[in-house]
Design an enzyme around this catalytic site. Structure first.
Site, PDB file in Angstrom:
ATOM      1  N   LYS A 117      94.265  -5.301  37.470  1.00 54.92           N
ATOM      2  CA  LYS A 117      95.554  -4.595  37.466  1.00 54.92           C
ATOM      3  C   LYS A 117      96.663  -5.464  38.041  1.00 54.92           C
ATOM      4  CE  LYS A 117      94.125   0.103  36.873  1.00 54.92           C
ATOM      5  NZ  LYS A 117      94.147   1.488  37.249  1.00 54.92           N
ATOM      6  N   LYS A 200      87.128  -1.603  28.721  1.00 55.10           N
ATOM      7  CA  LYS A 200      86.801  -0.164  28.804  1.00 55.10           C
ATOM      8  C   LYS A 200      87.962   0.693  28.275  1.00 55.10           C
ATOM      9  CE  LYS A 200      88.505   1.466  33.142  1.00 55.10           C
ATOM     10  NZ  LYS A 200      88.551   2.626  33.919  1.00 55.10           N
ATOM     11  N   LYS A 203      92.974   5.214  30.354  1.00 59.67           N
ATOM     12  CA  LYS A 203      94.129   6.087  30.118  1.00 59.67           C
ATOM     13  C   LYS A 203      95.381   5.296  29.829  1.00 59.67           C
ATOM     14  CE  LYS A 203      93.036   8.930  33.997  1.00 59.67           C
ATOM     15  NZ  LYS A 203      92.828   7.833  34.943  1.00 59.67           N
TER      16      LYS A 203
HETATM   17  N1  AQP Z   1      85.925   4.156  29.915  1.00 62.46           N
HETATM   18  C1  AQP Z   1      85.266   4.858  30.815  1.00 62.46           C
HETATM   19  N2  AQP Z   1      83.958   5.146  30.659  1.00 62.46           N
HETATM   20  C2  AQP Z   1      83.284   5.879  31.575  1.00 62.46           C
HETATM   21  N3  AQP Z   1      83.846   6.368  32.705  1.00 62.46           N
HETATM   22  C3  AQP Z   1      85.164   6.117  32.906  1.00 62.46           C
HETATM   23  N4  AQP Z   1      86.014   6.464  33.896  1.00 62.46           N
HETATM   24  C4  AQP Z   1      87.236   5.946  33.625  1.00 62.46           C
HETATM   25  N5  AQP Z   1      87.212   5.285  32.465  1.00 62.46           N
HETATM   26  C5  AQP Z   1      85.941   5.356  31.994  1.00 62.46           C
HETATM   27  C6  AQP Z   1      85.633   7.278  35.043  1.00 62.46           C
HETATM   28  O1  AQP Z   1      86.561   8.363  35.130  1.00 62.46           O
HETATM   29  C7  AQP Z   1      86.746   8.704  36.513  1.00 62.46           C
HETATM   30  C8  AQP Z   1      88.191   8.807  36.823  1.00 62.46           C
HETATM   31  O2  AQP Z   1      88.790   7.517  36.738  1.00 62.46           O
HETATM   32  P1  AQP Z   1      90.200   7.293  37.403  1.00 62.46           P
HETATM   33  O3  AQP Z   1      91.202   8.061  36.710  1.00 62.46           O
HETATM   34  O4  AQP Z   1      90.134   7.587  38.843  1.00 62.46           O
HETATM   35  O5  AQP Z   1      90.524   5.785  37.309  1.00 62.46           O
HETATM   36  P2  AQP Z   1      90.084   4.668  36.330  1.00 62.46           P
HETATM   37  O6  AQP Z   1      88.649   4.390  36.502  1.00 62.46           O
HETATM   38  O7  AQP Z   1      91.025   3.519  36.552  1.00 62.46           O
HETATM   39  O8  AQP Z   1      90.339   5.348  34.913  1.00 62.46           O
HETATM   40  P3  AQP Z   1      91.248   4.869  33.758  1.00 62.46           P
HETATM   41  O9  AQP Z   1      91.106   5.855  32.660  1.00 62.46           O
HETATM   42  O10 AQP Z   1      90.963   3.439  33.422  1.00 62.46           O
HETATM   43  O11 AQP Z   1      92.701   5.012  34.364  1.00 62.46           O
HETATM   44  P4  AQP Z   1      93.883   3.983  34.461  1.00 62.46           P
HETATM   45  O12 AQP Z   1      94.105   3.442  33.063  1.00 62.46           O
HETATM   46  O13 AQP Z   1      95.047   4.764  34.955  1.00 62.46           O
HETATM   47  O14 AQP Z   1      93.469   2.927  35.428  1.00 62.46           O
HETATM   48  C9  AQP Z   1      86.025   7.642  37.329  1.00 62.46           C
HETATM   49  O15 AQP Z   1      84.775   8.146  37.751  1.00 62.46           O
HETATM   50  C10 AQP Z   1      85.843   6.517  36.356  1.00 62.46           C
HETATM   51  O16 AQP Z   1      84.731   5.708  36.664  1.00 62.46           O
END
Ligand code: AQP
Length: 337
Positions: A117, A200, A203
């Protein structure tokens, strides 16, 4: 002391940094729902974490409500679980400061998510992006949590949380914090982007075609799967060197509980197009009811506000118990709570 399963705490959260995705559902929410009857559950929307990247305030508020509504729409029981918004419980930020004083710069610098990030951020990296795992440790340790179900990408942050709990317990000679266990599902812990199966599904991916949002329409879901990047081969096989196809099979496995071998057998002699269309159908079958229930819940803000107020109240009672013990042990004059 032996703890009966029903007294154990399970805790998890999602950042309301955008609409929730299929990755969030399969990697996290689906497991919360599966395990919720065996634990006392605490689920919240981590709006303070979402601030580590610049946000539109109105959007952040809306997505925070949307996250909580999605938890309920996915199957979390609102009368049993403690549901709240992280910023409604100031003890998270307080404990985070204390934990900052016990965390090493070196261990934070090793975090993959920080490296990724901060590279995307370029110059002027917010300090919050660096100390994000400390706030996450506070989120968890505040509630004497036993189990944290997360996707693969959060495991490294969970390891820091465990290290901090062990370090502080060791320093103060007492079990101040429960050392949490990590639960990651065998399949679905890392759903990949439909446009780039090497990264991965996230969001905040700038390419929305790679991401299935839980609020996407059936049509959008079909289109995104149709355009999914697959591999140059012809055969449907489950191998690391065919990451696009492997991702579609993983999604089907996580949705249905079937094994990769079962899907490979089912698609023997068929083409990639069949797998794409039918995976989209499977996703729609799961997501469509969640989408409509979420939309319905979002219409009743009074209900959500009342639920979140009650959740924050229940959470603060628990959080204050831990925090007052911590203040006392580390040498701050007590008596505040
Ligand atoms: N692609 C994924 N596959 C499986 N699990 C996932 N998680 C996120 N992406 C995947 C799981 O969702 C939970 C919440 O995640 P988060 O919102 O706290 O943060 P993150 O992991 O950074 O999720 P994102 O979607 O990638 O958000 P952004 O883009 O904002 O950084 C966690 O349990 C995570 O493991």
């Amino acid at each position: 002391m032996n703890v009966r399963p029903s007294q154990k705490i399970m805790l998890s959260a999602v950042q309301p940094s955008h609409q929730l995705t299929l990755g969030n559902y399969l990697g996290a929410l689906k497991n919360w729902i599966k395990l919720q009857h065996d634990y006392e559950c605490i689920f919240f929307a981590v709006d303070l974490h979402a601030l580590t990247v610049k946000r539109d305030p109105a959007q952040l508020k809306e997505q925070t409500y949307q996250a909580v509504a999605t938890y309920i729409a996915s199957g979390i029981h609102p009368d049993q679980a403690i549901l709240f918004i992280q910023s409604h419980v100031p003890e998270h930020a307080e404990l985070s400061w204390i934990l900052n004083c016990f965390t090493y710069m070196g261990e934070l610098g090793r975090m993959t998510q920080y490296k990724d990030k901060s590279t995307q951020q370029g110059k002027n990296i917010p300090a919050g992006l660096f100390t994000y795992p400390v706030l996450m440790a506070a989120d968890i340790l505040l509630y004497q949590t036993h189990l944290v179900p997360v996707g693969e990408d959060q495991k490294q942050h969970l390891e820091i949380t465990r290290d901090l709990a062990i370090r502080i317990n060791h320093l103060y000679g007492e079990n101040l914090f429960t050392v949490p266990e990590i639960y990651s599902p065998p399949i679905g812990a890392r759903i990949m982007s439909l446009q780039n199966p090497q990264i991965k599904m996230s969001k905040s991916d700038p390419d929305p075609n790679g991401v299935i949002y839980l609020m996407d329409s059936d049509d959008q879901i079909k289109k995104k799967f149709k355009r999914a990047v697959t591999d140059s081969g012809q055969e449907i096989i489950y191998r690391n060197d065919q990451p696009g196809i492997k991702n579609l099979i993983d999604i089907s496995c996580a949705l249905t509980g079937k094994t990769p071998e079962e899907w490979v057998n089912q698609y023997r002699g068929k083409q990639y197009g069949h797998l794409k269309i039918e995976t989209a159908d499977r996703v729609i079958e799961t997501i469509a009811p969640i989408r409509s229930k979420t939309a319905e819940l979002l219409k009743d803000r009074n209900y959500l506000d009342a639920l979140l107020k009650q959740g924050a109240h229940r959470a603060r009672e628990k959080a204050q118990r831990t925090l007052s013990r911590v203040y006392d042990k580390i040498g701050c004059v007590g008596g505040r709570y």
